[in-house]
Design an enzyme around this catalytic site. Structure first.
Site, mmCIF file in Angstrom:
data_model
loop_
_atom_site.group_PDB
_atom_site.id
_atom_site.type_symbol
_atom_site.label_atom_id
_atom_site.label_comp_id
_atom_site.label_asym_id
_atom_site.label_seq_id
_atom_site.Cartn_x
_atom_site.Cartn_y
_atom_site.Cartn_z
ATOM 1 N N ASP A 283 -31.112 -34.948 61.818
ATOM 2 C CA ASP A 283 -31.554 -35.481 60.543
ATOM 3 C C ASP A 283 -33.064 -35.258 60.508
ATOM 4 O OD1 ASP A 283 -31.481 -36.742 58.082
ATOM 5 O OD2 ASP A 283 -30.474 -38.546 58.812
ATOM 6 N N HIS B 142 -34.768 -44.057 57.598
ATOM 7 C CA HIS B 142 -35.894 -43.464 56.886
ATOM 8 C C HIS B 142 -37.151 -44.322 57.077
ATOM 9 C CE1 HIS B 142 -32.529 -41.590 54.727
ATOM 10 N NE2 HIS B 142 -33.379 -40.642 54.388
#
Length: 331
Positions: free
Chosen positions: A254, A181
């Site tokens: 993702d 992230h």
């Protein structure tokens, strides 16, 4: 091939109405909920009904991450019964007990109109200091055999309720020492072959829904391209996942707005390289630079590249076939 996060939390919001038009026009494959989209369960149910009604014959993927623990979009704050994280579920319950827990969860998601829950986590908890898996108890266990047993329970429970699932985060995030992230994650020195075992076993048993590919760099699977993550790597997606493991379901990325991607690749590079690598569905949370035009921008890139390159157009056709086949299962 395009699945995006969105603004709005009510069926009457302008942004939600625009999404419905995109779905109805065949311009958007699905939507993903974040907590910011959830003001009440009633509002969620109304939005999902509107999304589904916009394209009843080829329904959109209506998705969320509802693993349990800290990774959930529906919470007790809006009256949704929360469940523990994966590590706790496995520690306190047999696989049969876990299936009952996930069965109740899946039934409640289905009742709200969702048709995809991005789970189960197939990562193995190999690094106790892992910032994104171990820290939040997202993996079921430290060994592949146990992970497979509880992944199976999760999948069966959701299938019984009519929900699609997604194994994640291929090729394995459990040994990593950083969080994709936030930025670049190099698993070259930490990744272990055993991290493929849940995928190998479950695909071998016939699993063919979604596999979510993470943004993880391994020098031996980058084709010599420095910093090329698994989500953009033909060696990982086409080579290992498709050819070695035999997966013939839908490959989904993702979030392609995570730091590991947007800090190193332009939108055009991201879209074209992902598709060439074998990606079927491009997932964008639409949170980095939120804008209503994002899906249009992605689609324009896909169309332009397909017009210029017949091989790219053929790749899109392959993805379309897999996506339509999977959507045919939605009840």
């Amino acid at each position: 091939m395009i699945l995006v996060g969105f603004a709005g939390d009510d069926v009457d919001d302008v942004s939600v109405a625009a999404l419905r038009e995109e779905i109805a026009g065949g311009h958007l494959g699905g939507v993903m909920y974040l907590r910011s989209n959830v003001k009440s369960l009633t509002a969620v149910e109304e939005m999902n009904a509107a999304f589904r009604a916009a394209s009843p014959d080829l329904p959109p993927f209506i998705s969320l991450d509802q693993e349990g623990g800290s990774v959930e979009r529906l919470t007790r704050a809006v009256g949704f019964e929360e469940i523990p994280n994966a590590a706790t579920v496995a520690a306190r319950n047999s696989p049969e007990g876990a299936e009952a827990i996930y069965g109740t969860l899946a039934q409640r998601l289905a009742a709200l109109g969702f048709n995809v829950n991005f789970g189960p986590v197939a990562d193995i908890n190999l690094n106790p200091d892992n910032q994104i898996i171990a820290r939040y108890g997202r993996a079921f266990a430290t060994d592949a055999e146990t992970v497979i047993a509880y992944d199976t329970a999760f999948i069966r429970a959701h299938e019984a309720a009519g929900l699609l699932t997604s194994l994640k985060h291929f090729p394995g995030h459990g040994s990593s020492t950083a969080d994709s992230h936030e930025g670049f994650v190099d698993i070259t020195g930490t990744w272990q072959e055993s991290e493929l075992e849940p995928y190998r076993e479950l695909i071998g048993e016939g699993y063919d829904e979604f596999v979510m590919v993470g943004h993880l760099y391994h020098a031996d699977y980058s084709g010599g391209v420095e910093g090329l993550p698994s989500s953009l790597s033909p060696q990982w997606i086409t080579g290992v996942l498709r050819e070695e493991l035999g997966f013939d379901g839908v490959v989904i990325s993702d979030d392609l707005e995570m730091g590991a991607i947007r800090q190193h690749f332009t939108l055009r590079e991201t879209v074209t390289q992902a598709v060439r690598a074998g990606m079927d569905v491009l997932l964008f949370s639409n949170t980095a630079e939120p804008r209503a035009s994002l899906a249009d921008e992605i689609r324009e890139i896909l169309v332009a590249e397909a017009q210029a390159d017949p091989a790219f157009a053929a790749r899109i056709e392959e993805s379309y076939g897999r996506i339509v086949a999977l959507k045919a299962r939605i009840r």
